[in-house]
Design a protein around this motif. Structure first.
Motif, PDB file in Angstrom:
ATOM      1  N   UNK A 272       3.859   2.077   8.756  1.00  9.00           N
ATOM      2  CA  UNK A 272       3.347   2.886   7.651  1.00  9.00           C
ATOM      3  C   UNK A 272       3.068   1.988   6.458  1.00  9.00           C
ATOM      4  N   UNK A 273       2.177   2.446   5.605  1.00 13.03           N
ATOM      5  CA  UNK A 273       1.797   1.709   4.399  1.00 13.03           C
ATOM      6  C   UNK A 273       1.917   2.636   3.202  1.00 13.03           C
ATOM      7  N   UNK A 274       2.331   2.089   2.076  1.00  9.94           N
ATOM      8  CA  UNK A 274       2.528   2.892   0.866  1.00  9.94           C
ATOM      9  C   UNK A 274       1.992   2.147  -0.347  1.00  9.94           C
ATOM     10  N   UNK A 275       1.543   2.909  -1.326  1.00 11.67           N
ATOM     11  CA  UNK A 275       0.997   2.326  -2.554  1.00 11.67           C
ATOM     12  C   UNK A 275       1.265   3.273  -3.719  1.00 11.67           C
ATOM     13  N   UNK A 276       1.784   2.765  -4.850  1.00 11.26           N
ATOM     14  CA  UNK A 276       1.921   3.636  -6.031  1.00 11.26           C
ATOM     15  C   UNK A 276       0.558   4.208  -6.423  1.00 11.26           C
ATOM     16  N   UNK A 277       0.524   5.500  -6.612  1.00 14.26           N
ATOM     17  CA  UNK A 277      -0.754   6.153  -6.905  1.00 14.26           C
ATOM     18  C   UNK A 277      -0.901   6.402  -8.399  1.00 14.26           C
ATOM     19  N   UNK A 278      -2.053   6.928  -8.748  1.00 20.36           N
ATOM     20  CA  UNK A 278      -2.326   7.305 -10.139  1.00 20.36           C
ATOM     21  C   UNK A 278      -1.956   8.758 -10.402  1.00 20.36           C
ATOM     22  N   UNK A 279      -1.235   9.404  -9.487  1.00 18.47           N
ATOM     23  CA  UNK A 279      -0.882  10.819  -9.683  1.00 18.47           C
ATOM     24  C   UNK A 279       0.507  10.942 -10.296  1.00 18.47           C
ATOM     25  N   UNK A 280       0.574  11.653 -11.393  1.00 17.12           N
ATOM     26  CA  UNK A 280       1.862  11.961 -12.004  1.00 17.12           C
ATOM     27  C   UNK A 280       2.232  13.406 -11.676  1.00 17.12           C
ATOM     28  N   UNK A 505       3.741   9.785  -7.957  1.00 19.63           N
ATOM     29  CA  UNK A 505       3.689   9.904  -6.513  1.00 19.63           C
ATOM     30  C   UNK A 505       3.115   8.633  -5.892  1.00 19.63           C
ATOM     31  N   UNK A 506       3.663   8.220  -4.762  1.00 16.50           N
ATOM     32  CA  UNK A 506       3.098   7.126  -3.988  1.00 16.50           C
ATOM     33  C   UNK A 506       2.292   7.705  -2.834  1.00 16.50           C
ATOM     34  N   UNK A 507       1.200   7.050  -2.493  1.00 11.42           N
ATOM     35  CA  UNK A 507       0.423   7.449  -1.327  1.00 11.42           C
ATOM     36  C   UNK A 507       1.017   6.776  -0.091  1.00 11.42           C
ATOM     37  N   UNK A 508       1.077   7.533   1.017  1.00 12.58           N
ATOM     38  CA  UNK A 508       1.681   7.017   2.247  1.00 12.58           C
ATOM     39  C   UNK A 508       0.752   7.328   3.415  1.00 12.58           C
ATOM     40  N   UNK A 509       0.578   6.344   4.277  1.00 13.93           N
ATOM     41  CA  UNK A 509      -0.184   6.527   5.510  1.00 13.93           C
ATOM     42  C   UNK A 509       0.630   5.959   6.670  1.00 13.93           C
ATOM     43  N   UNK A 510       0.740   6.709   7.737  1.00 16.02           N
ATOM     44  CA  UNK A 510       1.333   6.201   8.972  1.00 16.02           C
ATOM     45  C   UNK A 510       0.192   5.864   9.922  1.00 16.02           C
ATOM     46  N   UNK A 511       0.384   4.815  10.731  1.00 19.53           N
ATOM     47  CA  UNK A 511      -0.732   4.349  11.551  1.00 19.53           C
ATOM     48  C   UNK A 511      -0.221   3.497  12.702  1.00 19.53           C
ATOM     49  N   UNK A 512      -1.091   3.250  13.642  1.00 20.37           N
ATOM     50  CA  UNK A 512      -0.750   2.349  14.741  1.00 20.37           C
ATOM     51  C   UNK A 512      -0.611   0.935  14.189  1.00 20.37           C
ATOM     52  N   UNK A 513       0.211   0.137  14.828  1.00 18.37           N
ATOM     53  CA  UNK A 513       0.505  -1.190  14.282  1.00 18.37           C
ATOM     54  C   UNK A 513      -0.611  -2.197  14.526  1.00 18.37           C
ATOM     55  N   UNK A 514      -1.643  -1.807  15.278  1.00 20.94           N
ATOM     56  CA  UNK A 514      -2.749  -2.730  15.484  1.00 20.94           C
ATOM     57  C   UNK A 514      -3.810  -2.642  14.395  1.00 20.94           C
ATOM     58  N   UNK A 515      -3.555  -1.822  13.366  1.00 17.47           N
ATOM     59  CA  UNK A 515      -4.437  -1.811  12.208  1.00 17.47           C
ATOM     60  C   UNK A 515      -3.616  -2.040  10.945  1.00 17.47           C
ATOM     61  N   UNK A 516      -4.272  -2.569   9.933  1.00 14.25           N
ATOM     62  CA  UNK A 516      -3.667  -2.751   8.610  1.00 14.25           C
ATOM     63  C   UNK A 516      -4.337  -1.801   7.640  1.00 14.25           C
ATOM     64  N   UNK A 517      -3.561  -1.291   6.696  1.00 12.88           N
ATOM     65  CA  UNK A 517      -4.072  -0.316   5.734  1.00 12.88           C
ATOM     66  C   UNK A 517      -3.830  -0.832   4.325  1.00 12.88           C
ATOM     67  N   UNK A 518      -4.915  -1.010   3.579  1.00  7.20           N
ATOM     68  CA  UNK A 518      -4.838  -1.379   2.165  1.00  7.20           C
ATOM     69  C   UNK A 518      -5.281  -0.157   1.371  1.00  7.20           C
ATOM     70  N   UNK A 519      -4.314   0.686   1.008  1.00 10.52           N
ATOM     71  CA  UNK A 519      -4.625   1.958   0.358  1.00 10.52           C
ATOM     72  C   UNK A 519      -5.143   1.794  -1.050  1.00 10.52           C
ATOM     73  N   UNK A 520      -5.543   2.915  -1.598  1.00 10.15           N
ATOM     74  CA  UNK A 520      -6.084   2.942  -2.958  1.00 10.15           C
ATOM     75  C   UNK A 520      -5.218   3.840  -3.828  1.00 10.15           C
TER      76      UNK A 520
END
Length: 533
Positions: A272-280, A505-520
């Protein structure tokens, strides 16, 4: 999923079918947590719809400030924004992109369908004219100083003027009439006939369930897309989304819960990948009315008019516990109403304090010990762990002597109550792709239509100093000074508490390990944020 193209070749009367493999071999299968409503880019600003449409259409500037169909822009004078357009861009149907398309798209944003405003019309409300200076230069003229116009134009999806009947002359007006005799209908967008943008993907199909299939736009002006095709499905239940990922139905899903993420532990096939979002995330209190809906006291007064009560409610909330226990550390404790880590925010402001003993003392001083009963309203299908967070807040309030009736409702029901000002206190979230003043400019100033301030002031709050700071911010063209005015207003809002900041809020995506996720940070789920390892 693999697609094949079949070609028929005839040689001296002999016809053979040749299989051409490899086309559309790389397909990304994504599961959204809510269904896109339409591929008409102006009918909804909701995140799922906007996420889908961003694959198809482009704006002049992206939500993360990347120049897309604009290459540069500047203010010619106080009321004229000149935008230089990218050359050599083509729409999906092969038509050239020109300034005429920007004028047409501006008209379409303002056009009322069945006498109803588009969801994004207010973004263009100060614009009085849009003029082509040449084929690749356009000028936006405003009624007065409006320095954040380029931020507002992030909502202007560019459509092809050739898809409408323009009449003898295309001239912008704020009704969207513009001399246009026919606009494409919603059905024509959704059939794919006029879902014609300049984006990295072309629409293949769209269903009323929100399911969509896309293919790579091989004529895209920028870098080639990461994927040959994209399948977007909608699964509202988080457990079912995760089950679909684990079953191999999806490569990437958005908004998994903490419980979902636990199921990935020890499984090297998934990540999974996570990124601090702009949502309060915050609470809004009706501090201005004599009676706050859903809030009762023995004498019938509105307790939220007393700053001591507002501070008591804020001090009762253990935000660190919410972030670390309920959100699994995938959130940030709030210090203000906008994300403190966003450019232009005052990062020196301290986190909101937790002191339940002081909270009880303040309630006693205000004369409201064990005497407040309130309905806490929250959408139960809008924010990550939103209902559980609201349950925790209800418990914190109860511990200082405030009785709480938690009312968790679907967004469609909640939204009507909020719009009808039926709530004395409610939980809400706000994204900030237009900068740290976005929520503040709408939520707490007195209503000022000319400067587009206070349009969502559900707290009925008024403060002359905050109004003065935001009115200066609204017309300030120097970015550093604009940030300073917003920070001044933010400090007033945090001191006065017409609402109560909770967390980012942080954005979170779960995914297969054969891809990389650079969230926004804008929380949208877009195919190009995923790459194959």
């Amino acid at each position: 999923m693999k697609y094949f193209i079949f070609k028929t070749v005839c040689l001296v009367g002999l016809c053979a079918v040749i299989l051409v493999g490899g086309a559309y071999a790389d397909t990304l299968r994504m599961a959204y947590s809510a269904a896109p409503k339409t591929v008409d880019p102006y009918k909804s600003s909701a995140s799922p719809t906007a996420s889908l449409n961003e694959h198809i259409y482009e704006a002049l500037v992206s939500r993360t400030n990347k120049k897309l169909l604009a290459t540069s822009y500047h203010w010619e004078d106080d009321t004229t924004l000149v935008v230089n357009l990218r050359k050599g861009v083509k729409f999906h149907n092969g038509a050239d992109f020109t300034a005429q398309d920007v004028i047409y798209s501006s008209c379409r944003m303002m056009y009322r369908v069945n006498d109803k405003k588009n969801m994004l019309t207010s973004a263009m409300s100060p614009v009085v004219d849009v003029v082509a200076l040449d084929d690749h230069t356009v000028a936006f003229k405003t009624v007065g100083l409006y320095p954040i116009l380029i931020q507002k134009l992030k909502s202007l999806s560019i459509l092809s003027a050739g898809d409408a009947d323009l009449g003898p002359e295309l001239k912008f007006d704020n009704t969207g009439d513009c001399g246009i005799t026919r606009y494409p209908t919603k059905a024509q967008f959704e059939s794919g006939e006029f879902a014609n943008g300049t984006g990295q993907y072309k629409l293949v199909s769209f269903a009323n369930t929100g399911d969509a299939n896309l293919v790579r736009n091989d004529q895209y002006w920028g870098e080639p897309s990461n994927w040959d095709s994209v399948e977007i499905r909608s699964v509202t239940n988080s457990g079912a989304r995760m089950a679909g990922l684990l079953a191999g139905d999806f490569d990437l899903i958005e908004n998994p819960t903490q419980e979902d993420l636990l199921s990935l532990e020890g499984n090297s096939s998934y990540s999974y990948s996570s990124l601090p979002s702009w949502r309060s995330i915050f609470l809004i209190l009706d501090v201005g009315s004599d009676v706050a809906p859903g809030v009762t006291t023995p004498d019938g007064s509105n307790p939220f008019k007393d700053i001591r009560v507002r501070k008591a409610l804020s001090l009762s909330i253990d935000r660190n516990a919410i972030v670390n226990k309920l959100m699994g550390g995938l959130a940030t404790v709030a210090s203000q109403f906008a994300p403190s880590y966003q450019e232009g925010a005052d990062s020196s402001m301290p986190d909101m304090a937790y002191d339940p003993d002081m909270a009880k003392k303040l309630l006693a001083e205000a004369g409201y010990s064990d005497s407040i009963t309130l309905d806490l309203n929250v959408p139960n299908d809008r924010y990550q762990n939103g209902t559980r967070v609201a349950q925790a807040i209800a418990q914190y309030f109860t511990r200082i002597g405030v009785k709480v009736n938690l009312k968790a409702e679907p967004w469609s029901v909640f939204r009507k109550g909020r719009s009808g000002r039926e709530f004395g206190i409610f939980m809400y979230g706000w994204g900030h792709p237009q900068g740290p003043a976005q929520m503040l400019s709408y939520a707490f100033p007195s209503r000022n239509k000319e400067l587009n301030l206070g349009g969502s002031n559900y707290s009925n709050y008024q403060n002359a100093d905050l109004d003065a700071a935001m009115e200066k911010w609204a017309v300030e063209t120097d970015e550093a000074k604009a940030f300073a005015y917003n920070q001044e207003a933010m400090r007033i809002a945090v001191e006065e508490l017409p609402g109560i900041p909770l967390y980012y809020q942080h954005s979170i995506w779960a995914h297969t390990s054969d891809i990389s996720v650079a969230g926004r940070p804008d929380e949208r789920t877009f195919a190009e944020m995923a790459t194959k390892n």
